[in-house]
Enzyme design. Structure first.
Site, mmCIF file in Angstrom:
data_model
loop_
_atom_site.group_PDB
_atom_site.id
_atom_site.type_symbol
_atom_site.label_atom_id
_atom_site.label_comp_id
_atom_site.label_asym_id
_atom_site.label_seq_id
_atom_site.Cartn_x
_atom_site.Cartn_y
_atom_site.Cartn_z
ATOM 1 N N HIS A 49 -49.163 34.311 25.851
ATOM 2 C CA HIS A 49 -50.142 35.388 25.615
ATOM 3 C C HIS A 49 -51.453 34.783 25.118
ATOM 4 O O HIS A 49 -51.613 34.505 23.925
ATOM 5 C CB HIS A 49 -49.582 36.370 24.592
ATOM 6 C CG HIS A 49 -50.216 37.733 24.651
ATOM 7 N ND1 HIS A 49 -50.135 38.567 25.749
ATOM 8 C CD2 HIS A 49 -50.966 38.413 23.738
ATOM 9 C CE1 HIS A 49 -50.775 39.689 25.513
ATOM 10 N NE2 HIS A 49 -51.297 39.624 24.301
ATOM 11 N N ARG A 99 -52.453 44.670 29.563
ATOM 12 C CA ARG A 99 -52.461 44.799 28.106
ATOM 13 C C ARG A 99 -52.009 46.165 27.599
ATOM 14 O O ARG A 99 -51.215 46.259 26.669
ATOM 15 C CB ARG A 99 -53.877 44.515 27.568
ATOM 16 C CG ARG A 99 -54.352 43.119 27.847
ATOM 17 C CD ARG A 99 -55.768 42.880 27.351
ATOM 18 N NE ARG A 99 -55.846 42.871 25.901
ATOM 19 C CZ ARG A 99 -56.958 42.592 25.232
ATOM 20 N NH1 ARG A 99 -58.077 42.327 25.887
ATOM 21 N NH2 ARG A 99 -56.974 42.603 23.914
ATOM 22 N N TYR A 136 -45.384 34.934 5.577
ATOM 23 C CA TYR A 136 -44.424 35.375 4.566
ATOM 24 C C TYR A 136 -43.225 36.116 5.160
ATOM 25 O O TYR A 136 -42.210 36.263 4.484
ATOM 26 C CB TYR A 136 -45.105 36.293 3.551
ATOM 27 C CG TYR A 136 -46.224 35.640 2.792
ATOM 28 C CD1 TYR A 136 -45.984 34.517 1.994
ATOM 29 C CD2 TYR A 136 -47.520 36.134 2.858
ATOM 30 C CE1 TYR A 136 -47.015 33.915 1.295
ATOM 31 C CE2 TYR A 136 -48.556 35.537 2.151
ATOM 32 C CZ TYR A 136 -48.294 34.421 1.376
ATOM 33 O OH TYR A 136 -49.309 33.831 0.680
#
Length: 826
Positions: A87, A41, A131
């Site tokens: 993931h 990570r 968006y």
């Protein structure tokens, strides 16, 4: 029938239980967790410079076909694909990683082409993923180039449905180019971004010169190149970071000073340190201005737009722009970037130097080119094999057609072809599927041409695989192609280290008047607070000593001077002028106990700026009892905070005055009774600090030395003599003839009841001003030109109207300002 009786456990279950110490289990579990965070990570791989989440985002976009040439896709679509296939974490960290790859103020070369609100330098958050839209940037495709050619290893995804790459082929050193940051368990990484062209040049140089050192690589990589520009202060810190993998870089904003027609100045900030929050910085500056921590600012505006940063700091009329600039630098316009070049090497975290980082990338890129060449070679050999079969079929077209026509089915046709022409299975399969149109003479020519091309490609690939030199040549050529395509100008400048901003940098450079009292109260005031007055005036309040106290010292200095302060006890102290508290005219001052460790009854009697000192010069001192001595300046270099001895004094004697001489001067000693003597300084040999000195003047009983002046035959100045009752005169120094040391001297001024004893003597020029201060704190600034020039043995004129019970305590000279070039030309 239901039963409430519990099932009896199998007797063999207990035998399967493994006994483990809880300390060991906790230790191993924590190590497993830490390594999972480190490798899975938080830390980038040294080969492609990517963390797993970034690698998975780019690979998912590649698999989705969301390339630089495609239309944008909703970010939520990309995030969903990454989360569902590769993931297994929340959508928020995936989207945050995608957003950062699209921010041109975070990434030197953004890997994602974003459309919509992806945040700003002001710390504004990006719009929700539903968006915004995204697609791969062209340079990101270079990281994935040839991934389908078995150039890198693949492993199963988290649910074993799909395969994902362990690392990307990475056609350029992305770890250095875009940098990385992350916090793992017990370690962190913070790698700054760099200029693509510089990193590629250094990589090629290291390939050509494997024994190159960090200093050699820095001929190409000048330093980090932040997307927000700015300046890195000093090259030593950069070298340290590259040579050790760790370092601290000072990053400074880019700003200019502009003048407007009204005469006011403005500081315009156009580039910020990397990762600086612009809105928060502007807010902090405004707070500091309101709190008085930053003085001289009248307005603050953020005029930034899509074209870049522009923060305007308006200065007040008459404000010292350099001081405002230094105050901004100290608190707001400089930041520290801590370099920790930590990355995964073979799955293990390692701090790398610049050379080691490039070596690891070169090794990776060599492996990619080798595997790609092997893949392409296999493809080319397979194609050549098929073309060889096609050529054989074309050459024997009639027989091949007849053989296929006579066969019962396709399998029989293939068997016949293999038996007749020794075709392989692949060749036979291809021939039976050939169309009759491919047997034309034109098609035969194309096949032969392609066969030759394939054979040439095979030879090229075999040569690459057989030669490390040719393989490296391919690596270098491809790096040069990347540079030609994406290189741009450096944004961050490297500036020389002029030292950190100190308190001295924040003090305006100005002439000041320093006042000190018998009880060790001290202060400084700007000299321009005192307007010149006609001689004979009372002056204005310059200090307000408490009852029983009196002014003992006044001297002029520059706010940045380092001063040698000589006291009547024969001690010398070192003092920075700006360390003296600045206060108003009517203020008493502050105790000097934290500045000078003066004893009871110890007063400053002379001050020498160290800027005036040269190694071959001497400090020449005169004492109250008429002794004079010369000591070389180098003996005053190491002065303790408690001071050091400047002269050894007999009981009752005091140090009165000090001059800087160079062995070519005459010394003029003046006494309280109005006598003077002038003699060659060579008559006083150089001696150590602990020496008492020799007699300079034969004093009459009850007389004492008042002051000392150094002059020479070419000196056109006047000797200004000021008495305790405020009278004085000036006489050309040329009127004081040279005598032998330890004489009675000549009469300088009459010290009758009107004048009183001499307080001090100074060498002055016509354009100078003098500052006269009384024991009660009255101060007056008077042009020297107002004091008429008269001969020796005169009474003089009134300079300062001293009240009854008051007296002149001290006098100092404000030298005339040097004429500008324009004035001197006139």
């Amino acid at each position: 029938m239901s039963s409430d009786v519990p099932d009896v456990p199998d007797e063999n279950v207990a035998a399967d239980v493994e006994h483990v110490r809880i300390e060991d289990e906790m230790e191993q579990s924590y190590i497993d967790y830490a390594m999972s965070v480190i490798a899975g990570r938080a830390l980038p791989d040294v080969r492609d410079g990517l963390k797993p989440v970034h690698r998975r985002i780019l690979y998912a976009m590649h698999e989705m076909g969301v390339s630089s040439g495609s239309s944008h896709r909703k970010s939520s679509s990309v995030v969903g694909e990454v989360m569902g296939d590769y993931h297994p974490h929340g959508d928020s960290p995936i989207y945050n990683a995608l957003v950062r790859m699209a921010q041109d103020f975070s990434m030197r070369y953004p890997l994602v082409d974003g459309q919509g609100n992806f945040g700003s330098m002001d710390g504004d958050p990006p719009a929700a993923m539903r968006y915004t839209e995204a697609r791969m940037a062209p340079i990101a495709e270079e990281l994935l180039e040839d991934i389908e050619k078995d150039t890198v290893g693949f492993t199963s995804n988290y649910d074993d449905r799909l395969q994902e790459p362990d690392v990307l082929p990475s056609a350029f050193p992305n770890l250095l180019v875009n940098g990385s940051s992350g916090i793992a368990v017990g370690m962190s990484t913070n790698i700054p971004p760099h200029n693509l062209g510089e990193v590629i040049d250094a990589t090629i140089h290291l390939i050509d010169t494997p024994d190159a050192e960090v200093a050699d690589l820095m001929e190409h990589v000048k330093g980090p190149d932040f997307p927000t520009g700015g300046n890195i202060v000093g090259k030593d810190a950069i070298y340290s970071a590259y040579a050790t993998g760790r370092g601290r870089l000072t990053v400074r904003a880019e700003f200019d000073v502009e003048e407007n027609p009204s005469g006011k100045s403005r500081i315009v900030i156009t580039e910020l340190p990397y990762q600086e929050n612009k809105a928060r910085m502007v807010e902090r500056i405004a707070d500091n201005v309101n709190e008085g921590k930053i003085e001289g600012v009248s307005d603050l505006r953020d005029e930034s737009d899509r074209n870049g940063v522009r923060v305007v700091v308006e200065c007040k009329r008459g404000a010292n722009v350099d001081v405002v600039k230094n105050q901004l630098l100290e608190h707001h316009l400089e930041s520290t970037f801590g370099v920790i070049n930590l990355a995964l090497v073979d799955g293990q975290p390692k701090v790398l130097t610049l050379k080691e980082t490039l070596q690891e990338y070169i090794q990776h890129r060599r492996e990619v080119v080798r595997r790609r060449s092997e893949f392409d070679l296999q493809e080319a050999e397979d194609r050549a094999h098929i073309l060889d079969g096609r050529l054989t079929a074309v050459e024997n077209a009639e027989e091949v057609v007849e053989l296929i026509q006579d066969a019962e089915d396709r399998d029989a046709a293939k068997a016949a072809l293999k038996e007749r022409y020794e075709f392989s299975e692949a060749q036979a399969e291809h021939v039976v599927r050939m169309q009759l149109g491919s047997l034309t003479s034109a098609e035969v020519g194309e096949i032969e041409a392609e066969y030759e091309d394939v054979q040439a490609e095979i030879e090229r690939l075999e040569a690459i695989l057989a030669s490390e030199e040719k393989l490296d040549a391919v690596v270098k050529d491809e790096l040069r192609e990347i540079k030609d395509e994406y290189d741009d100008d450096r944004r961050t400048s490297i500036v020389e280290d002029a030292g950190t901003v100190t308190r001295e940098d924040l003090i305006p450079e100005e002439d000041v008047v320093v006042v000190m009292t018998a009880e060790d109260y001290i202060k400084r005031m700007p000299a321009d607070q005192f307007d010149p007055q006609n001689r004979g005036g009372k002056g204005i309040i310059g200090s307000d000593p408490k009852e029983g106290d009196r002014v003992t010292t006044v001297f002029q200095a520059h706010s940045h001077d380092l001063l040698l302060c000589f006291t009547n006890h024969g001690q010398v102290y070192k003092l920075k002028t700006y360390e003296i508290p600045e206060m108003s005219r009517t203020a008493r001052g502050k105790s000097a106990v934290n500045l000078l460790d003066l004893s009871d009854g110890e007063d400053i009697t002379a001050v020498v700026p160290t800027d005036d000192l040269e190694p071959d010069e001497c400090i020449t001192m005169a004492t109250r009892d008429g002794y004079v001595k010369r000591t070389c300046c180098d003996q005053f270099e190491n002065i303790l905070s408690t001071g050091i001895r400047a002269a050894k004094l007999e009981d009752g004697d005091e140090l009165v005055d000090v001059e800087v001489t160079d062995g070519t001067k005459d010394l003029v000693i003046a006494t309280e009774d109005g006598m003077t003597i002038r003699f060659d300084e060579d008559e006083v040999r150089q001696m150590g600090r602990s020496a008492r000195g020799v007699r300079g003047i034969d004093l009459r009983e009850g007389d004492h030395v008042a002051g000392l002046v150094a002059t020479d035959d070419a000196d056109e100045r006047d000797l200004l003599t000021v008495t305790r009752n405020g009278y004085g005169k000036r006489t050309p120094l040329s009127e004081y003839r040279r005598q032998s040391r330890y004489g009675k001297g000549l009469i300088d001024i009459k010290t009758d009841e009107r004048n009183g004893p001499v307080t001090d003597v100074k060498a002055v020029e016509e354009d100078d001003h003098i500052v006269v201060m009384s024991a009660s704190g009255q101060i007056m600034r008077c042009p020297v030109a107002d004091i008429s020039t008269v001969g020796r043995n005169t009474k003089g004129v009134v300079i300062m109207d001293v009240d009854e019970g008051d007296s002149v305590a001290c006098v100092d000279v404000l030298p005339a300002e040097p004429a500008s070039e324009d004035e001197s030309d006139e």
